[in-house]
Motif scaffolding. Structure first.
Motif, PDB file in Angstrom:
ATOM      1  N   ASP A 191       0.720  -1.324  -0.008  1.00 22.23           N
ATOM      2  CA  ASP A 191      -0.064  -0.088  -0.088  1.00 22.23           C
ATOM      3  C   ASP A 191       0.887   1.281   0.000  1.00 22.23           C
ATOM      4  N   GLU A 192       1.688   1.396   0.842  1.00 18.71           N
ATOM      5  CA  GLU A 192       2.655   2.712   0.937  1.00 18.71           C
ATOM      6  C   GLU A 192       3.387   2.775  -0.199  1.00 18.71           C
ATOM      7  N   PHE A 193       4.140   1.425  -0.851  1.00 17.18           N
ATOM      8  CA  PHE A 193       4.669   1.605  -2.033  1.00 17.18           C
ATOM      9  C   PHE A 193       3.730   2.260  -3.206  1.00 17.18           C
ATOM     10  N   THR A 194       2.980   1.644  -3.441  1.00 17.34           N
ATOM     11  CA  THR A 194       1.952   1.984  -4.585  1.00 17.34           C
ATOM     12  C   THR A 194       1.422   3.570  -4.301  1.00 17.34           C
ATOM     13  N   LYS A 195       1.234   4.057  -2.940  1.00 12.19           N
ATOM     14  CA  LYS A 195       0.814   5.377  -2.846  1.00 12.19           C
ATOM     15  C   LYS A 195       2.029   6.273  -3.231  1.00 12.19           C
ATOM     16  N   SER A 196       3.141   5.710  -2.909  1.00  7.84           N
ATOM     17  CA  SER A 196       4.676   6.641  -3.217  1.00  7.84           C
ATOM     18  C   SER A 196       4.568   6.840  -4.590  1.00  7.84           C
ATOM     19  N   LEU A 197       4.315   5.588  -5.290  1.00 10.50           N
ATOM     20  CA  LEU A 197       4.407   5.851  -6.761  1.00 10.50           C
ATOM     21  C   LEU A 197       3.462   6.801  -7.494  1.00 10.50           C
ATOM     22  N   GLN A 198       2.226   6.633  -6.850  1.00 18.48           N
ATOM     23  CA  GLN A 198       1.128   7.801  -7.375  1.00 18.48           C
ATOM     24  C   GLN A 198       1.610   9.052  -7.008  1.00 18.48           C
ATOM     25  N   GLN A 199       2.134   9.380  -5.740  1.00 21.28           N
ATOM     26  CA  GLN A 199       2.574  10.716  -5.604  1.00 21.28           C
ATOM     27  C   GLN A 199       3.708  11.215  -6.553  1.00 21.28           C
ATOM     28  N   ALA A 200       4.747  10.217  -6.707  1.00 21.72           N
ATOM     29  CA  ALA A 200       5.926  10.537  -7.363  1.00 21.72           C
ATOM     30  C   ALA A 200       5.555  10.816  -8.879  1.00 21.72           C
ATOM     31  N   LEU A 201       4.309  10.351  -9.492  1.00 27.55           N
ATOM     32  CA  LEU A 201       3.901  10.467 -10.863  1.00 27.55           C
ATOM     33  C   LEU A 201       2.988  11.277 -11.184  1.00 27.55           C
ATOM     34  N   GLN A 202       2.410  11.915 -10.293  1.00 18.95           N
ATOM     35  CA  GLN A 202       1.240  12.820 -10.293  1.00 18.95           C
ATOM     36  C   GLN A 202       1.367  14.027 -11.164  1.00 18.95           C
ATOM     37  N   SER A 203       2.640  14.368 -11.404  1.00 22.94           N
ATOM     38  CA  SER A 203       3.130  15.758 -12.022  1.00 22.94           C
ATOM     39  C   SER A 203       3.489  15.283 -13.348  1.00 22.94           C
ATOM     40  N   CYS A 204       3.790  14.063 -13.842  1.00 21.14           N
ATOM     41  CA  CYS A 204       4.454  13.645 -14.969  1.00 21.14           C
ATOM     42  C   CYS A 204       3.252  13.757 -16.338  1.00 21.14           C
ATOM     43  N   SER A 205       4.032  14.299 -17.236  1.00 23.36           N
ATOM     44  CA  SER A 205       3.020  14.469 -18.543  1.00 23.36           C
ATOM     45  C   SER A 205       3.252  13.228 -19.458  1.00 23.36           C
TER      46      SER A 205
ATOM     47  N   LEU B 190       1.957   1.716 -15.200  1.00 20.05           N
ATOM     48  CA  LEU B 190       1.249   0.741 -14.452  1.00 20.05           C
ATOM     49  C   LEU B 190       2.214   0.085 -13.508  1.00 20.05           C
ATOM     50  N   CYS B 191       1.700  -0.358 -12.395  1.00 17.22           N
ATOM     51  CA  CYS B 191       2.594  -1.235 -11.596  1.00 17.22           C
ATOM     52  C   CYS B 191       2.008  -2.801 -11.361  1.00 17.22           C
ATOM     53  N   LYS B 192       2.669  -3.649 -11.368  1.00 14.61           N
ATOM     54  CA  LYS B 192       2.210  -5.053 -11.088  1.00 14.61           C
ATOM     55  C   LYS B 192       2.876  -5.646  -9.959  1.00 14.61           C
ATOM     56  N   CYS B 193       2.230  -6.134  -9.016  1.00 12.73           N
ATOM     57  CA  CYS B 193       2.582  -6.439  -7.810  1.00 12.73           C
ATOM     58  C   CYS B 193       1.932  -7.687  -7.436  1.00 12.73           C
ATOM     59  N   GLY B 194       2.526  -8.866  -7.768  1.00 12.04           N
ATOM     60  CA  GLY B 194       2.011 -10.250  -7.676  1.00 12.04           C
ATOM     61  C   GLY B 194       0.822 -10.261  -8.531  1.00 12.04           C
ATOM     62  N   ASN B 195      -0.196 -10.444  -8.039  1.00  7.49           N
ATOM     63  CA  ASN B 195      -1.345 -10.496  -8.882  1.00  7.49           C
ATOM     64  C   ASN B 195      -2.325  -9.130  -8.645  1.00  7.49           C
ATOM     65  N   LYS B 196      -1.647  -8.186  -8.288  1.00  4.86           N
ATOM     66  CA  LYS B 196      -2.333  -6.909  -8.171  1.00  4.86           C
ATOM     67  C   LYS B 196      -1.998  -5.941  -9.355  1.00  4.86           C
ATOM     68  N   ASP B 197      -2.700  -4.962  -9.727  1.00  4.66           N
ATOM     69  CA  ASP B 197      -2.367  -4.333 -10.885  1.00  4.66           C
ATOM     70  C   ASP B 197      -3.050  -2.673 -10.421  1.00  4.66           C
ATOM     71  N   PHE B 198      -1.853  -1.884 -10.592  1.00  8.21           N
ATOM     72  CA  PHE B 198      -2.293  -0.420 -10.176  1.00  8.21           C
ATOM     73  C   PHE B 198      -1.977   0.508 -11.422  1.00  8.21           C
ATOM     74  N   ILE B 199      -2.728   1.416 -11.561  1.00  9.95           N
ATOM     75  CA  ILE B 199      -2.647   2.317 -12.840  1.00  9.95           C
ATOM     76  C   ILE B 199      -2.660   3.873 -12.482  1.00  9.95           C
ATOM     77  N   TYR B 200      -1.600   4.321 -13.162  1.00  7.65           N
ATOM     78  CA  TYR B 200      -1.425   5.877 -12.704  1.00  7.65           C
ATOM     79  C   TYR B 200      -1.261   6.569 -14.239  1.00  7.65           C
ATOM     80  N   LYS B 201      -2.473   7.353 -14.152  1.00  4.88           N
ATOM     81  CA  LYS B 201      -2.712   8.408 -15.317  1.00  4.88           C
ATOM     82  C   LYS B 201      -1.888   9.428 -15.325  1.00  4.88           C
ATOM     83  N   LEU B 202      -1.239   9.800 -16.416  1.00  4.83           N
ATOM     84  CA  LEU B 202      -0.361  10.948 -16.677  1.00  4.83           C
ATOM     85  C   LEU B 202      -1.057  12.082 -17.231  1.00  4.83           C
ATOM     86  N   LYS B 203      -0.820  13.173 -16.895  1.00  8.30           N
ATOM     87  CA  LYS B 203      -1.056  14.585 -17.197  1.00  8.30           C
ATOM     88  C   LYS B 203      -1.447  14.752 -18.882  1.00  8.30           C
TER      89      LYS B 203
END
Length: 234
Positions: free
Chosen positions: A108-122, A221-234
């Motif tokens: 949870d913390e890792f994926t939230k950190s990724l979300q925060q790090a990528l939120q300003s990326c275009s 995207l982040c693949k973690c085991g069988n979990k998938d997380f999406i981070y949309k870019l600006k």
């Protein structure tokens, strides 16, 4: 190098941020702890597979040109059938991280950190072009891949930087010092760089018969085991 190939990615349910999909089994019982190469085409894991270890990597999907790449995969396997037994990569994507190991409580913390790090990326549009041959770090597998067009290396490097920062914060290995951005298409067990390089010109001609391989970079995207997380870019 490209992370361990996985089964076809399940469709992520998240439209915004890093919302994890529902699962039918207990979260901490992700996989068997036994590594049997016969179950995954003779591939050898880069790290010991233990209960509680979640293989994790960050990537850009190659969905927009997947049909063209799949056609090429079939054609290349047929072309090289008498020389080498190649396997298709099931998931076609451009990696932005090595495959690393997370513990369940870190996800949870890792994926939230990724979300925060990528939120300003275009986001940006790019394409794939030249074929290249790679091996993994252990020289146990050889890959045929198509590289990102060099004109887009700077933009992809900019996108890589926040991912590397998150890896550093979690004391995980960053991506390669001099990254070669690519989508792995085919693989085989063992070190067959010399053989594949000798066939590279003909394989490139085969790939060039297809239309331009477009790679719009609109999400990470982040693949973690069988979990998938999406981070949309600006």
């Amino acid at each position: 190098m490209k992370p361990l190939p996985h089964r076809l990615f399940s469709k992520a349910l998240s439209l915004l941020g890093a919302k994890q999909p529902k699962r039918s089994t207990d979260d901490e019982d992700e996989d068997d702890t036994t590594d049997n190469p016969a179950l995954h085409g003779g591939r050898i894991r880069s790290f010991k597979h233990e209960r509680g270890n979640w293989a994790t990597f960050v990537y850009v999907p190659a969905d927009s040109c997947v049909e063209q790449l799949e056609d090429f995969q079939t054609e290349a396997i047929e072309m090289l059938a008498t020389d080498l037994e190649l396997q298709m990569n099931e998931s076609l994507h451009l990696s932005l991280s090595k495959t690393v190991v997370l513990q369940y409580h870190q996800i949870d913390e890792f994926t939230k950190s990724l979300q925060q790090a990528l939120q300003s990326c275009s986001g940006f549009n790019s394409n794939l072009h030249l074929l290249e041959v790679y091996t993994n770090e252990e020289k146990t597998r050889t890959f045929l891949a198509v590289k990102l067009d060099a004109a887009f290396t700077t933009k992809m490097t900019t996108l890589l930087q926040p991912v590397d920062l998150v890896m550093r914060d979690y004391r995980l290995p960053k991506f390669y010092e001099k990254p070669s951005f690519h989508v792995s298409l085919l693989w085989c067990v063992g070190d067959y760089q010399e053989l594949l390089n000798s066939k590279l010109e003909k394989l490139q001609q085969l790939l060039d018969d297809h239309d331009t391989l477009k790679l719009p970079v609109k999400q990470v995207l982040c693949k973690c085991g069988n979990k998938d997380f999406i981070y949309k870019l600006k």
